[in-house]
Scaffold this motif. Structure first.
Motif: not given
Length: 233
Positions: A159-177
């Protein structure tokens, strides 16, 4: 001279103190977001044993790893995981899957001896990471065992999920995965909800051995009463 040097000493002390405060700036700590799964309503729902859940070795740390353009992983300077990432993954999966199946009867492996699962989920998370210029990626494999321990389903997912590059948004993307993984896993578990309950096999009765015949007396031959002759040949 001493009076003239005093302001310079105070200025240098202030600059050193400012540099020290900057160097010891606290690093933000992050946890995976389990969302708002809610509490399951069915106390006697499907019994599921979640685990063992195997997590890749490189995820067994508090460092917030960043995937680079060459594929390498570098610890971030401005972010860390708050505690064990593996334990965090376990809790997100447990809460999300319990809500997905609407069942309170979900247990993380190892289970106590009195728990008999309807389904056991064997899960291996081999990748969960992201980077400033790389999307969040989750790679995993599950295997589902039914009540009798037979393999009923096995699947590899990426599975793959985009994000805006910030650490906080990366955590949210991994959580969505992880939440997407639970949705797919729940869809695979549903067909096992109404699996027939195997009847307990009855013990095979021991073979009946034939009884030994009782000792029978051999009848004695009495001589003929008519006094006849015995013929010899």
């Amino acid at each position: 001279m001493t009076v003239l040097r005093l302001p310079v000493v105070l200025l240098l002390s202030g600059l050193l103190g400012l540099v020290g405060c900057t160097a010891h700036k606290p690093v933000p700590l992050y946890q995976l977001d389990a969302g708002s799964p809610g509490v399951p309503k069915q106390a006697q729902g499907l019994a599921v044993l979640l685990g063992p859940v195997l997590i890749a070795d490189y995820l067994q740390r508090e460092a917030f790893l960043q995937r680079q353009t060459d594929g390498s992983l570098v610890p971030a300077d401005d972010a860390r995981w708050a505690g064990s990432l593996a334990a965090d993954i376990d809790q997100v999966l447990l809460r999300q899957l319990a809500a997905r199946l609407d069942s309170q009867r979900l247990v993380l492996a190892p289970a106590h001896s009195g728990f008999t699962p309807d389904v056991q989920v064997l899960l291996n998370v081999s990748r969960l990471d992201s980077g400033p210029d790389h999307p969040a990626v989750l790679e995993a494999q599950w295997r589902l065992l039914d009540r009798s321990g037979q393999l009923r389903d096995s699947r590899l997912v990426r599975l793959q999920e985009p994000h805006d590059g910030s650490a906080a948004d990366q955590v949210q993307a991994q959580s969505r995965l992880l939440r997407q993984l639970v949705q797919l896993l729940g869809d695979a578990i549903e067909p096992l909800r109404n699996q027939p309950i195997a009847e307990a096999s009855k013990p095979t009765p021991p073979p009946v051995r034939p009884s030994k015949p009782k000792n029978q007396e051999i009848p004695r031959l009495s001589p003929p009463r008519n006094g006849g002759e015995v013929l010899r040949f």
